[in-house]
Design a protein around this motif. Structure first.
Motif, short mmCIF file in Angstrom:
data_model
loop_
_atom_site.label_atom_id
_atom_site.label_comp_id
_atom_site.label_asym_id
_atom_site.label_seq_id
_atom_site.Cartn_x
_atom_site.Cartn_y
_atom_site.Cartn_z
N TRP A 252 -7.56 -12.36 -79.54
CA TRP A 252 -7.58 -11.12 -78.74
C TRP A 252 -8.20 -11.43 -77.39
CZ3 TRP A 252 -10.82 -7.14 -82.01
CH2 TRP A 252 -10.24 -6.95 -83.28
N THR A 253 -9.33 -12.15 -77.46
CA THR A 253 -10.06 -12.44 -76.22
C THR A 253 -9.19 -13.23 -75.24
OG1 THR A 253 -11.94 -12.64 -77.67
CG2 THR A 253 -12.28 -13.27 -75.37
N VAL A 254 -8.47 -14.23 -75.78
CA VAL A 254 -7.62 -15.03 -74.88
C VAL A 254 -6.58 -14.13 -74.22
CG1 VAL A 254 -5.93 -16.89 -74.78
CG2 VAL A 254 -7.92 -17.12 -76.24
N SER A 255 -5.94 -13.26 -75.03
CA SER A 255 -4.91 -12.38 -74.47
C SER A 255 -5.49 -11.47 -73.40
CB SER A 255 -4.27 -11.51 -75.56
OG SER A 255 -3.83 -12.31 -76.62
N ARG A 256 -6.66 -10.89 -73.74
CA ARG A 256 -7.25 -9.96 -72.77
C ARG A 256 -7.68 -10.69 -71.51
NH1 ARG A 256 -10.80 -6.71 -77.30
NH2 ARG A 256 -9.02 -5.57 -78.16
N GLY B 136 -4.70 -11.31 -69.52
CA GLY B 136 -4.26 -10.03 -68.98
C GLY B 136 -5.04 -9.65 -67.73
N TRP B 137 -6.35 -9.74 -67.83
CA TRP B 137 -7.16 -9.35 -66.67
C TRP B 137 -6.98 -10.31 -65.50
CZ3 TRP B 137 -8.56 -4.67 -66.08
CH2 TRP B 137 -8.90 -3.87 -67.18
N THR B 138 -6.84 -11.62 -65.79
CA THR B 138 -6.62 -12.57 -64.68
C THR B 138 -5.30 -12.23 -63.99
OG1 THR B 138 -6.96 -14.10 -66.50
CG2 THR B 138 -7.21 -14.98 -64.31
N GLY B 139 -4.27 -11.96 -64.80
CA GLY B 139 -2.98 -11.61 -64.21
C GLY B 139 -3.10 -10.37 -63.35
N PHE B 140 -3.89 -9.41 -63.82
CA PHE B 140 -4.05 -8.15 -63.09
C PHE B 140 -4.73 -8.40 -61.74
CE2 PHE B 140 -6.59 -4.30 -62.20
CZ PHE B 140 -5.54 -3.41 -62.03
N LEU B 141 -5.83 -9.18 -61.77
CA LEU B 141 -6.50 -9.50 -60.50
C LEU B 141 -5.56 -10.27 -59.58
CD1 LEU B 141 -10.07 -10.48 -61.68
CD2 LEU B 141 -9.29 -8.35 -60.62
N VAL C 75 -0.25 -0.25 -68.34
CA VAL C 75 -0.03 0.08 -69.76
C VAL C 75 -0.24 -1.14 -70.66
CG1 VAL C 75 1.39 2.16 -69.75
CG2 VAL C 75 2.46 -0.03 -69.26
N ALA C 76 0.18 -2.32 -70.17
CA ALA C 76 0.03 -3.52 -70.99
C ALA C 76 -1.46 -3.79 -71.24
CB ALA C 76 0.69 -4.71 -70.32
N LEU C 77 -2.27 -3.66 -70.21
CA LEU C 77 -3.71 -3.91 -70.37
C LEU C 77 -4.34 -2.88 -71.30
CD1 LEU C 77 -5.05 -4.96 -66.88
CD2 LEU C 77 -5.05 -6.28 -68.99
N TRP C 78 -3.89 -1.63 -71.16
CA TRP C 78 -4.42 -0.60 -72.05
C TRP C 78 -4.12 -0.98 -73.50
CZ3 TRP C 78 -0.95 2.18 -75.10
CH2 TRP C 78 -1.54 3.11 -75.96
N SER C 79 -2.87 -1.41 -73.77
CA SER C 79 -2.51 -1.70 -75.16
C SER C 79 -3.26 -2.92 -75.68
CB SER C 79 -1.00 -1.90 -75.28
OG SER C 79 -0.62 -3.05 -74.57
N MET C 80 -3.57 -3.87 -74.80
CA MET C 80 -4.28 -5.08 -75.25
C MET C 80 -5.75 -4.82 -75.49
SD MET C 80 -2.99 -8.14 -72.91
CE MET C 80 -1.52 -7.84 -72.01
N ASN C 81 -6.27 -3.80 -74.82
CA ASN C 81 -7.71 -3.55 -74.92
C ASN C 81 -8.08 -2.41 -75.86
OD1 ASN C 81 -9.29 -5.37 -72.90
ND2 ASN C 81 -7.38 -4.82 -71.89
#
Ligand code: HEC
Length: 338
Positions: free
Chosen positions: A40-44, A47-52, A106-112
């Motif tokens: 989970w942590t790796v995905s999140r 996800g956050w790196t991609g977002f930044l 939405v993707a980040l919401w679903s991952m978190n």
């Protein structure tokens, strides 16, 4: 603005890398049972790196669109265009970039979402995550095509049309600079002569920065004859109340060819109020020998302009004491660092 805009190519690699890596982590995070938390942590994390990364890419992309004159002053997106041309590609690239930010939400919401200790990250997170990665990669691919002028999947320059499949090779392919001065637009790859813009009266009072090809930079700085093959580009910004504005001006280029010096003038998007000077055109691209360049020859008959007449006017440091010409008293002849 220059600094941010020129980082677009660099910054846009981060979201693309996230788009490539995230699917693996999302798949791995689908297992139920103990010890799944690290995935989970790796995905999140991805996800956050991609977002930044997207934030950086969007800001720098916007700045670079403004700087290159591809984005008119009052717009966030380039003017809508469809089909296979460069304008349509730019529009798609900007749309995809914007969409990637929305899907990221939405993707980040679903991952978190909170999950029980033994649960997988969930199919929803995987589905939305995959969709997001697809948008990221499509944005990256269209950007690559914009920057390098051809499909990243080996193929002819831009999308081929039905006609060109049968017709003889179109001129645009024989001469890659027929429509845009591709190499001049890539001026940031050359050596920067001016660390900051100087105001050039010879070029419409615009704020210019000169960029020289590496083998020519020393000669250019010293004001000596340029070697054959040398290229010098002036990027320019429109003046705004005596300071460099945020709107891109034309690109001026000089290439020392075997046949003699060749000048280029390229302004992809002329502001409304300037169009009468260009016969109402919204865009000009003059290459060697065209009538529009005649005026340039008064100073550029032999190629490089007289080094003694180079501009040295920098933007005043202090606000307050700006005169109408944009030169603060006493700053007229500040020598440039060589
Ligand atoms: C009044 C003289 C004058 C005119 C007209 C002029 N330039 Fe220049 N040009 C200069 C000077 C002086 C420089 C050196 C940079 C500076 O200080 O602006 C220069 C620099 C350049 C350079 C960088 C290489 C070099 O010579 O230093 C290019 C490329 C260039 N000009 C292109 C053009 C084009 C294209 C036009 C016509 C649209 C044009 N110039 C019109 C005087 C002129």
């Amino acid at each position: 603005m220059h600094w941010i805009a020129l980082k677009h190519a660099l910054l846009s690699h981060l979201p693309v890398a996230s788009g490539l890596l995230l699917p693996f982590a999302l798949i791995a995070a689908q297992r139920h049972g103990r010890g799944i938390r690290p995935w989970w942590t790796v995905s999140r994390y991805l996800g956050w790196t991609g977002f930044l990364g997207i934030l950086g890419a969007l800001v720098s992309g916007f700045a670079s669109g403004r700087l290159l004159g591809l984005l008119p002053a009052h717009r966030i997106l380039p003017p809508p265009a469809w089909g296979a041309g460069t304008d349509a590609l730019l529009f798609r690239h900007a749309l995809l970039g914007g969409a990637s930010l929305l899907v990221a939400g939405v993707a980040l919401w679903s991952m978190n979402r909170s999950r029980k200790e033994h649960e997988s990250l969930g199919l929803l997170a995987m589905g939305l995550g995959f969709a997001w990665c697809a948008v990221l990669l499509m944005t990256g691919e269209s950007g690559h095509r914009l920057a390098h002028g051809r499909s990243s999947i080996a193929g002819p320059a831009l999308a081929p049309t039905r006609v060109s499949a049968v017709a003889p090779v179109p001129r645009a392919e024989a001469d890659p600079e027929a429509k845009t001065p591709v190499r001049a637009l890539d001026y940031a790859a050359l050596e920067a002569i001016h660390p900051e813009p100087v105001r050039s009266q010879a070029h419409g009072g615009r704020w210019i920065r000169a960029w020289a090809s590496p083998e020519a930079a020393t000669a250019y700085r010293a004001g000596q004859t340029l070697p054959q093959g040398a290229r010098v580009v002036l990027s320019s910004l429109e003046d705004r109340w005596g300071r460099p504005g945020s709107d891109g001006g034309p690109l001026y280029a000089l290439e020392m060819k075997a046949s003699g010096p060749a000048l280029t003038f390229y302004w992809p998007r002329i502001p409304m109020e300037r169009r009468p000077e260009f016969g109402g055109e919204s865009r000009v691209y003059w290459r060697d020998g065209e009538a529009g360049l005649d005026a340039c020859r008064t100073c550029h008959a032999t190629g490089m302009a007289n080094p003694a007449s180079r501009s040295r006017w920098r933007a005043p440091r202090r606000s307050g004491s700006v005169s109408r010409s944009g030169v603060a008293p006493g700053e007229r002849d500040t020598p440039l660092p060589n």
